[in-house]
Design an enzyme around this catalytic site. Structure first.
Site, PDB file in Angstrom:
ATOM      1  CG  HIS A 115      -4.102  -6.863   4.709  1.00  0.00           C
ATOM      2  ND1 HIS A 115      -3.640  -5.795   5.419  1.00  0.00           N
ATOM      3  CD2 HIS A 115      -5.296  -6.457   4.192  1.00  0.00           C
ATOM      4  CE1 HIS A 115      -4.488  -4.799   5.318  1.00  0.00           C
ATOM      5  NE2 HIS A 115      -5.501  -5.167   4.576  1.00  0.00           N
TER       6      HIS A 115
ATOM      7  CG  ASP B 273      -2.204  -0.776   0.986  1.00  0.00           C
ATOM      8  OD1 ASP B 273      -2.261  -1.542  -0.003  1.00  0.00           O
ATOM      9  OD2 ASP B 273      -3.146  -0.654   1.803  1.00  0.00           O
TER      10      ASP B 273
ATOM     11  CG  ASP C  28      -8.849  -1.451   9.211  1.00  0.00           C
ATOM     12  OD1 ASP C  28      -9.875  -1.628   8.526  1.00  0.00           O
ATOM     13  OD2 ASP C  28      -7.912  -0.711   8.860  1.00  0.00           O
TER      14      ASP C  28
ATOM     15  CE  LYS D 267      -5.041  -3.421   0.516  1.00  0.00           C
ATOM     16  NZ  LYS D 267      -5.338  -2.331   1.437  1.00  0.00           N
TER      17      LYS D 267
END
Ligand SMILES: O=C(O)C1=C[C@@H](OP(=O)(O)O)[C@@H](O)[C@H](O)C1
Ligand SMILES: C=C(OP(=O)(O)O)C(=O)O
Length: 435
Positions: free
Chosen positions: A392, A55, A321, A418
């Site tokens: 991920h 990323d 997340d 990632k």
């Protein structure tokens, strides 16, 4: 290491866990914000502790393609970047943003504000399903001409721009907070003062707070009154910016302490952290862990024998997340755990609500899927290959279940790249043995 891992990767349970100390890599969210703001600054900024992952590489490559002078030293974890002072050198570019939400959203707004020409942004197949239409609408209200080329509110995008006017823009933020963050970071390059109005729900609020903190570090102030955000035109000041370790990444190690009934210390994350995902510790505390947050480190001790408290409901909307991490911990609770508030997690690397439920069922768990979350009723774990859907966080969180139960195998373990290419190495450090 990622290339040489078996696929699927078997995870072996850990006996007699003795505790561990780790320092996760730099925060993805802070790295990509600091890069975006430094790109608009006058002068050269030095970022330390930067994350080197898929990323952040997307962001670095895009800024280079936009004509910025970027010097990345992955070994030292530093980036020196000379900002453009408000107008990007490149008048056209085609940017491939893989599946990096922060990159494509932040870059679209940055280009609309500081670009002069025509630019195209695209990503992988999943990125072409991830929403960006509400950001596009807001930028078009401010004088840019941005189109979703497939007319479906998702990438690929074409940005035709001569910069942004000032004025007021309305930004729907129920699908992602990244739209508002992107506009805030681009706003200083607009021609006049800009006001951002969020009419409905704003998800992932702590990330907006984080955006304001990063802007402040570069001398840009966002003022807020009655739910309106005001930003004056100005050039951010180049600075030295130290990126904290990633708090979402740290959630796996905190959760490992909970699941293994041991003690894990994470260095570099403490009371001063600007990352909302530190609030995952609230979930672990409620489930019976002892949590000590100090200035520069945080220690979690799981309950003896990993006997965690169930029968609880957690609204994880602001910290979605870490919802998958919570799902892994919930498998070891003494009653059901419900997670709510994460409907927006269906628009991420995969539909995370559906993925959690599908894969936990494979592992023998009783699960109920809700529009905005799930309920997990713990059952004995049955062996299975866990599919990770190019996500991920599916790989990293479900690996935790295998630290305690036999037969967990993680498909496509390389997808951790990632945000956390060193994840499996750090798992070895945690357990003190080879994978
Ligand atoms: O702004 C950011 O850095 C992020 C915001 C969150 O996304 P949403 O706002 O789309 O929930 C989060 O899930 C993502 O990993 C990073
Ligand atoms: C949702 C995530 O990333 P992004 O939106 O930046 O692609 C993530 O890292 O969990």
């Amino acid at each position: 290491m990622l290339d040489s891992l078996p696929d699927p990767l078997p995870i072996t349970p850990v006996e007699g866990f003795g505790g561990a100390t780790l320092r996760p890599p730099g925060s993805k969210s802070l790295t990509n914000r600091a890069l975006a703001v430094a790109a608009l600054a006058e002068g050269t900024s030095t970022l330390t502790g930067v994350l080197d992952s898929d990323d952040t590489r997307v962001m670095l490559n895009a800024l280079t393609a936009l004509g910025l002078d970027v010097d990345h030293n992955p070994v030292a974890a530093t980036v020196r970047i000379t900002g453009c002072g408000g107008e990007l050198p490149a008048n056209d570019a085609g940017l491939f943003c893989e599946n990096s939400g922060t990159s494509i959203r932040f870059l679209t707004a940055l280009i609309a504000a500081a670009g002069r020409g025509t630019y195209r942004l695209d990503g992988v197949a999943r990125m072409r399903q991830r929403p960006i239409g509400d950001l596009v609408d807001a930028l078009n209200q401010l004088g840019a001409e941005v189109t979703c080329d497939l007319a479906n509110g998702c990438p690929p995008l074409t940005v035709h721009t001569t910069g942004l006017s000032g004025g007021t823009a309305t930004v729907e933020s129920g699908a992602s907070s990244q739209f508002l963050s992107a506009l805030m970071m681009a706003a200083p390059a607009a021609r006049g003062p800009l006001t951002l109005r969020v009419p409905g729900e704003l998800v992932s609020v702590p990330y907006v707070v984080m955006t304001r903190r990063v802007l402040e570090a570069f001398g840009v102030r966002v003022s807020e009154e009655n739910g309106l955000f005001h930003i004056a035109p100005q050039t951010p000041t180049a600075t030295e910016y130290a990126v904290e370790p990633d708090a979402s990444a740290a959630s796996y190690w905190f959760a490992a302490a909970a699941i293994l009934g041991g003690t894990v210390t994470v260095e570099g994350l403490g009371t001063g952290s600007v990352q909302g995902d530190m609030d995952f510790l609230r979930v672990l505390r409620a489930m019976g862990c002892e949590v000590r947050i100090e200035e520069e480190k945080t220690t979690v001790t799981g309950p003896p024998h990993g006997r965690l408290k169930g029968g609880q409901t957690f609204d994880m909307g602001p910290i979605s997340d870490t919802a998958q991490t919570a799902a892994a911990v919930a498998v070891f609770a003494d009653g059901p755990t419900t997670v709510t508030g994460i409907a927006h997690a269906r628009h991420k690397e995969t539909d995370r609500v559906a993925a959690v439920v599908t894969e936990l069922r494979k592992l023998g768990q009783e699960c109920e899927e809700h529009a905005d979350g799930f309920t997990i009723v713990p059952k004995p774990v049955t062996p299975a290959i866990v599919h990770t859907y190019d996500d991920h966080r599916m790989a990293m969180s479900f690996a935790l279940i295998g630290l305690r139960e036999n037969g967990v195998q993680i498909a496509d373990p390389g997808c951790v790249a990632k945000t956390y290419p060193g994840f499996w190495q750090d798992l070895q450090t945690l357990t003190g043995r080879e994978l």
